[in-house]
Every structure is written in structure tokens, then in C-alpha cells.
Motif scaffolding. Structure first.
Motif, mmCIF file in Angstrom:
data_model
loop_
_atom_site.group_PDB
_atom_site.id
_atom_site.type_symbol
_atom_site.label_atom_id
_atom_site.label_comp_id
_atom_site.label_asym_id
_atom_site.label_seq_id
_atom_site.Cartn_x
_atom_site.Cartn_y
_atom_site.Cartn_z
ATOM 1 N N GLY A 221 0.816 -1.202 0.000
ATOM 2 C CA GLY A 221 0.000 0.000 0.000
ATOM 3 C C GLY A 221 0.850 1.252 0.000
ATOM 4 N N HIS A 222 0.215 2.371 -0.330
ATOM 5 C CA HIS A 222 0.910 3.644 -0.436
ATOM 6 C C HIS A 222 0.273 4.661 0.486
ATOM 7 N N SER A 223 1.109 5.448 1.149
ATOM 8 C CA SER A 223 0.654 6.517 2.035
ATOM 9 C C SER A 223 1.015 7.857 1.415
ATOM 10 N N LEU A 224 0.002 8.697 1.164
ATOM 11 C CA LEU A 224 0.269 10.022 0.617
ATOM 12 C C LEU A 224 0.971 10.911 1.627
ATOM 13 N N GLN A 225 0.617 10.785 2.883
ATOM 14 C CA GLN A 225 1.168 11.648 3.913
ATOM 15 C C GLN A 225 2.678 11.502 4.007
ATOM 16 N N ASN A 226 3.181 10.271 3.940
ATOM 17 C CA ASN A 226 4.617 10.023 4.031
ATOM 18 C C ASN A 226 5.261 9.736 2.680
ATOM 19 N N ASN A 227 4.424 9.600 1.637
ATOM 20 C CA ASN A 227 4.914 9.250 0.294
ATOM 21 C C ASN A 227 5.788 7.998 0.334
ATOM 22 N N THR A 228 5.287 6.968 1.002
ATOM 23 C CA THR A 228 6.027 5.718 1.136
ATOM 24 C C THR A 228 5.131 4.537 0.821
ATOM 25 N N ARG A 229 5.774 3.452 0.419
ATOM 26 C CA ARG A 229 5.100 2.166 0.279
ATOM 27 C C ARG A 229 5.572 1.286 1.432
ATOM 28 N N ILE A 256 6.036 -6.689 2.133
ATOM 29 C CA ILE A 256 6.543 -6.315 0.815
ATOM 30 C C ILE A 256 6.205 -4.845 0.576
ATOM 31 N N SER A 257 7.182 -4.087 0.132
ATOM 32 C CA SER A 257 6.975 -2.686 -0.216
ATOM 33 C C SER A 257 6.457 -2.616 -1.648
ATOM 34 N N VAL A 258 5.136 -2.589 -1.800
ATOM 35 C CA VAL A 258 4.514 -2.615 -3.121
ATOM 36 C C VAL A 258 3.131 -1.995 -3.030
ATOM 37 N N SER A 259 2.686 -1.423 -4.103
ATOM 38 C CA SER A 259 1.317 -0.906 -4.189
ATOM 39 C C SER A 259 0.681 -1.402 -5.478
ATOM 40 N N SER A 260 -0.641 -1.504 -5.450
ATOM 41 C CA SER A 260 -1.430 -1.904 -6.622
ATOM 42 C C SER A 260 -1.057 -3.273 -7.176
ATOM 43 N N ALA A 261 -0.730 -4.202 -6.317
ATOM 44 C CA ALA A 261 -0.421 -5.561 -6.777
ATOM 45 C C ALA A 261 -1.716 -6.356 -6.950
ATOM 46 N N ILE A 262 -1.666 -7.379 -7.808
ATOM 47 C CA ILE A 262 -2.794 -8.270 -8.058
ATOM 48 C C ILE A 262 -2.531 -9.595 -7.351
ATOM 49 N N VAL A 263 -3.544 -10.132 -6.706
ATOM 50 C CA VAL A 263 -3.423 -11.420 -6.037
ATOM 51 C C VAL A 263 -4.461 -12.372 -6.617
ATOM 52 N N THR A 264 -4.033 -13.554 -7.003
ATOM 53 C CA THR A 264 -4.937 -14.578 -7.501
ATOM 54 C C THR A 264 -4.725 -15.860 -6.705
ATOM 55 N N GLN A 265 -5.805 -16.593 -6.471
ATOM 56 C CA GLN A 265 -5.732 -17.805 -5.657
ATOM 57 C C GLN A 265 -5.455 -19.008 -6.548
ATOM 58 N N THR A 266 -4.426 -19.770 -6.183
ATOM 59 C CA THR A 266 -4.047 -20.949 -6.957
ATOM 60 C C THR A 266 -4.278 -22.251 -6.213
ATOM 61 N N GLY A 267 -4.644 -22.187 -4.956
ATOM 62 C CA GLY A 267 -4.906 -23.388 -4.172
ATOM 63 C C GLY A 267 -5.703 -23.040 -2.934
ATOM 64 N N ASP A 268 -5.973 -24.048 -2.109
ATOM 65 C CA ASP A 268 -6.781 -23.827 -0.919
ATOM 66 C C ASP A 268 -6.129 -22.824 0.016
ATOM 67 N N THR A 269 -4.817 -22.877 0.135
ATOM 68 C CA THR A 269 -4.097 -21.961 1.023
ATOM 69 C C THR A 269 -2.990 -21.207 0.292
ATOM 70 N N GLU A 270 -2.929 -21.293 -1.046
ATOM 71 C CA GLU A 270 -1.835 -20.683 -1.797
ATOM 72 C C GLU A 270 -2.356 -19.593 -2.730
ATOM 73 N N PHE A 271 -1.610 -18.484 -2.776
ATOM 74 C CA PHE A 271 -1.941 -17.352 -3.622
ATOM 75 C C PHE A 271 -0.686 -16.883 -4.337
ATOM 76 N N VAL A 272 -0.880 -16.160 -5.437
ATOM 77 C CA VAL A 272 0.242 -15.605 -6.186
ATOM 78 C C VAL A 272 0.050 -14.097 -6.287
ATOM 79 N N LEU A 273 1.091 -13.352 -5.928
ATOM 80 C CA LEU A 273 1.079 -11.897 -6.012
ATOM 81 C C LEU A 273 1.812 -11.468 -7.271
ATOM 82 N N VAL A 274 1.133 -10.671 -8.131
ATOM 83 C CA VAL A 274 1.667 -10.283 -9.438
ATOM 84 C C VAL A 274 1.565 -8.774 -9.581
ATOM 85 N N GLY A 275 2.549 -8.190 -10.251
ATOM 86 C CA GLY A 275 2.456 -6.789 -10.655
ATOM 87 C C GLY A 275 2.654 -5.815 -9.516
ATOM 88 N N GLY A 276 2.163 -4.596 -9.739
ATOM 89 C CA GLY A 276 2.302 -3.540 -8.754
ATOM 90 C C GLY A 276 3.476 -2.630 -9.044
#
Length: 528
Positions: A221-229, A256-276
């Protein structure tokens, strides 16, 4: 992981940064299109059909008792499993930007009402809420948690416009971080409750949230007040006893220092974070695997796909989670300066063919997007990111009923970058507005002349005070070209005539009567 290009179609211009996807039993719905809904789709919602690497669209059908769902851009949304009778799921939609560039504070619940082999009918209901209702916002997330047989929705983060009382001419269109409050929404009773937690110091937007059972993990996520991820990783635990809910927050390492990432679920307990994005001008091309268990979360780097040269060198990208481990990605075309609607699309599949099977999701993901269609010449801002949630399954549609953008009117005259008058001075490559009630758009006002058209306040030499007066009051305004028309429409004011006293006629003096002798004497003196 595999990356596959999708052939461009004539209506791909509707898919701009900020759109959302919903998935109902293989039916992928798209909404949040650019501009107002088309005539052929009064609901503003389309069914997507992706097969043979081609993307097609068909207007969705809604029941008669459905409310209108505006084409919201950058809302928060999540899925909610239905009851045993419905054997399906619902989607909760909150906030986002309206076609007027206002922010929405409404909550909608969308569900599949009926389905046949050829047609699916949907229902959308607006929910009225009481209590601590969250302010209108965008770039936030919403998740559903379950505890002790109960369930509530949790809203966190986002951005909002600066309150009207605090706006100035220089910062008229400014946005601010929402307060870092956690909102619990009980749909059964239609009531909201807000919580302030000491661990959450900054408002975050365009972050990622993953929920499982009674726990939500918030990262990036991104904070405008501090201009940080922020690289922080937060763990929200919601306990729902019979009395008041108990909300606790724990700060965990390994974020993770990232903003606007996409998360998709690939299993019952597993996810993949893409982009941002990892900085103001740098995309994050690294992918991660997220393993979520009942009491802990583990984030690991994984092999990335073979990104194309276009993706590597583009300044921005946008997309949505399509479910079942697939992601729809879009990037601006190389000729974006000439054709603003030119985009290239890809489908990223994070699972192998042998793993692609039906699964019952046991967790929810929510990630958020940007607010503007940025130009390639401007520096990147976190308010220019993307939005997600759904599933990639093809379904049969009648090709004769597919939406065709060529049948619609040209929108070039209704957009913001228009030539409003002969002396219009607005530059389409300028993203710093004169002053505006809208984000990164120059202030405009509707002229009542002719069929009605919009003109820039700057080109009409309108002061900020006059713009506010015309916006707040129901006053007809006529631009410089139609000001004569305005004069012709006005009824001349009735002039009251002044009452004048009539002039008195002059009284004629009586003629002098002369006797005969006197007359003779007078004539004699006259001629002598």
C-alpha cells in the motif's frame, strides 16, 4: 507461469485502468467502463467471453427489481458465499468513482438470480447502513471474516477528496489518505462500527488484503502523507462473540513494499502476487507465492513469467484477478499519444494445466487500483494504479448479440479533453488543472445553449467564486458563444412609465380693439 496475448477487439477501449471483474459460476462480468453506460447496455455491466485468444462482450441482463449499478471505477469488492438454497455466491461492492468523478459511499450486493444455457439473469441490491458509515472513498479493500458462526465485512484504507471546507484554489482537486480506521459492517442488521487501532498509524491505499476465517492480512500500500510504500505486514483478528466484536492488530515481519499488486488464488491456502509498483516510476516485475494458514502467513519469491518487451518498457500496467490462478493484464499501446484508447491485453496463468481444476475458495483476496488514465509523459503517481477480482472461464454467447462499439455515438465530444470554444487553451497533455472539483481534470461547466455542452471554466474566464456559485445554485449558464442566445431568451423587463403632469395651454391675450379715429392715427404713424 505462462503469458498469452489476447487479440484486441473494437470495444477494448472500455477496459481502462480502474475496471472490475466478477465471476459467477464461470460467468465473468465486467463493469467500471470508461464514461457512462452505452445505449445497448443500460446497466453498464457486460459479460466477458474469452476464447480462441479473443475478447468479446455482451450486455448483462438484470431482474426488474434490481437497482441501478453505476459503472464504478476503483471500488472495493469481495465475494460472499451464498446459502445452501442459492448454491452460489454474491459480490459485495463498496465505494469507487462515479462517472461524474464523484466518490461513492454506497454498498451493493450482486448475485446470480437465474441461469440457463443461453442466458443468465443477475440481481443488484443497494444496502442501507447505519452507525459509523465509512466515508466515500476509493483504493480501499473489503473482506468477509467468519467467527463463532457469524460473519461481518471489514473495510480498510483508501483515499478521499479533501473536504470542501478545506479546499483552496491551489489544492482544489487534492486527495488525502483516509483515516486508518477499521470498519465492521454487519449486513444482517445493516449497521457499521469503526475501530481505531494504535498499530495502524497511516492510512494506506492500493494495498492487498487476504482473509481466511477470522483473520485478515494487509500488506503493501501507499501513504500520501509520508509518500512511502510501507513494507509492514499487518494481521487483523476479529472475534465475534454474542456481545461487541473484538478487533486486534499485530505487526508482523516479512512484508513487501509494493502498491497496486494483483493477487490470484491458486490453491486452498496458496496465492500468487503479481504486478504492482515498488516506486513512483518503477513497476514490480517480481512475483511472490503467499501461503496462508490458520495462524500464520508465509511470503516467498517465485519464478516470474517471460515478460514481453512491451510489458518491461511500459510505464504503467493494469488488470484484474480472473480467478482460478489467471490474471488479465493490460498495458497502453505504443501509439497511445495518437489513439488514447489503444491498449494491449495479456492473460497470465499462474497454474499448470494439470492443476487447473474446480476448487472451492476458502479465502478471499482484495487488491486495489488507481484513479486516472495517466499520460505517458507524466511521472507516475499511486493514484494511477489498478483493481481486481474474478475468474477466467469461457462461456457460450450469441455472437450476433455481442456488443459492438462501432454502433455507438462518438464519445470524443463528451470527454474532458475537448475543444470547448474557438479560443480553447486546454492542453490534453497537461495533468495539472486550473482548479477543479474533480481529480486531475480541469473544471468544466454545462452551457445551456443549444443542445447543451460542457466548456472549461478557465477558457470562459470564470473565477473560482463564480464557478462555485453556478455549481451550487440551479442557474442557467451560457458560454461566450451562446451569450447572445441568452440575451434573446431573456424577457425584457417591463419599464414603468413616469407620470408627467400635462402642460397648461398658454392663455392668449385678447386683441386690442381700435376705434376708427384711433385706427387712422395709428396707420398714419406707421406709414409716416
Amino acid at each position: 507461469m505462462s503469458l498469452q496475448a489476447v487479440s484486441a477487439v473494437s470495444n477494448s477501449s472500455l477496459l481502462q485502468p480502474g475496471f472490475s471483474l466478477l465471476n459467477f459460476d464461470g460467468h465473468v462480468l465486467f463493469f467500471g467502463q470508461k464514461g457512462w453506460p452505452k445505449r445497448s447496455c443500460p446497466t453498464g455491466v457486460f459479460l466477458l467471453d474469452i476464447k480462441q485468444n479473443e475478447l468479446k462482450m455482451k450486455p448483462a441482463a438484470f431482474s426488474k427489481d434490481s437497482c441501478y449499478l453505476p459503472p464504478l471505477r476503483y471500488p472495493a469488492l469481495c465475494s460472499l458465499r451464498g446459502n445452501a438454497e442459492s448454491d452460489g455466491c454474491q459480490y459485495i461492492i463498496h465505494g469507487g468513482k462515479t462517472p461524474n468523478n464523484d466518490l461513492s459511499d454506497k454498498i451493493y450486493v450482486m448475485s446470480l438470480l437465474s441461469k440457463t444455457s443461453k442466458k443468465a439473469t443477475f440481481q443488484c441490491v443497494e444496502k442501507d447502513l447505519g452507525g459509523d458509515v465509512p466515508e466515500a472513498r476509493y483504493g480501499h479493500t473489503i473482506n468477509v471474516v467468519r467467527s463463532r458462526g457469524r460473519s461481518v465485512s471489514v473495510i480498510f484504507g483508501g483515499r478521499a477528496y479533501t473536504p470542501l471546507a478545506q479546499r483552496t484554489t491551489d489544492k482544489w482537486n487534492s486527495v488525502v489518505d483516509c483515516l486508518p480506521s477499521v470498519f465492521l459492517v454487519d449486513f444482517e442488521f445493516g449497521y457499521c462500527t469503526s475501530y481505531v487501532l494504535p498499530e495502524l498509524q497511516d492510512g494506506l491505499a492500493f494495498h492487498v488484503s487476504v482473509a481466511r476465517n477470522d483473520t485478515i492480512y494487509i500488506l503493501g500500500g501507499h501513504s500520501l502523507q509520508n509518500n512511502t510504500r510501507s513494507p509492514s505486514l499487518y494481521k487483523l483478528k476479529i472475534d465475534l462473540p454474542l456481545g461487541s466484536p473484538l478487533v486486534t492488530c499485530t505487526v508482523l515481519p516479512g512484508g513487501i513494499s509494493v502498491s497496486s499488486a494483483i493477487v490470484t488464488q491458486t490453491g486452498d491456502t496458496e496465492f500468487v502476487l503479481v504486478g504492482g509498483y515498488q516506486s513512483d516510476s518503477q513497476k514490480r516485475l517480481v512475483c511472490n507465492t503467499i501461503v496462508l494458514e490458520d495462524s500464520k502467513i508465509e511470503i516467498m519469491e517465485r519464478a516470474s513469467p517471460e515478460w514481453t518487451a512491451d510489458i518491461k518498457h511500459c510505464r504503467i500496467w493494469f488488470g484484474c484477478d480472473m480467478g482460478k490462478g489467471s490474471v488479465l493484464l493490460g498495458i497502453p499501446g505504443a501509439n497511445k499519444q495518437l489513439v488514447s484508447d489503444a491498449n494491449y491485453f495479456y492473460i497470465l496463468r499462474c497454474k499448470g494445466a494439470e492443476e487447473d481444476k474446480e476448487e472451492e475458495p476458502s479465502a478471499q483476496v482484495c487488491s486495489q487500483t488507481s484513479t486516472e488514465d495517466p499520460g505517458d509523459s507524466t511521472p507516475f503517481e499511486d493514484s494511477e494504479e489498478f483493481c481486481f477480482s474474478a475468474e477466467a472461464s469461457s462461456f457460450d454467447v450469441d455472437d450476433s448479440d455481442v456488443y459492438n462499439e462501432d454502433d455507438e455515438e462518438d464519445e470524443s465530444e463528451t470527454g474532458y479533453w475537448i475543444t470547448c470554444c474557438a479560443s480553447c487553451s486546454m492542453d490534453i497533455n497537461t495533468w495539472v488543472p486550473f482548479y477543479s472539483t474533480e481529480l486531475n481534470k480541469p473544471a468544466m461547466i454545462l452551457c445551456s445553449g443549444g443542445s447543451g455542452h460542457r466548456v472549461h471554466a478557465q477558457c470562459m474566464d470564470l473565477s473560482e467564486t463564480m464557478l462555485l456559485r453556478l455549481s451550487e445554485a440551479n442557474i442557467k449558464y451560457f458560454c461566450n458563444q451562446h451569450v447572445d442566445l441568452n440575451k434573446g431568451l431573456q424577457t425584457p423587463k417591463k419599464v414603468m412609465c413616469l407620470k408627467k403632469q400635462p402642460m397648461k395651454p398658454l392663455r392668449k391675450k385678447p386683441a386690442m380693439k381700435l376705434t376708427t379715429p384711433a385706427k387712422k392715427s395709428f396707420l398714419r404713424r406707421l406709414f409716416d
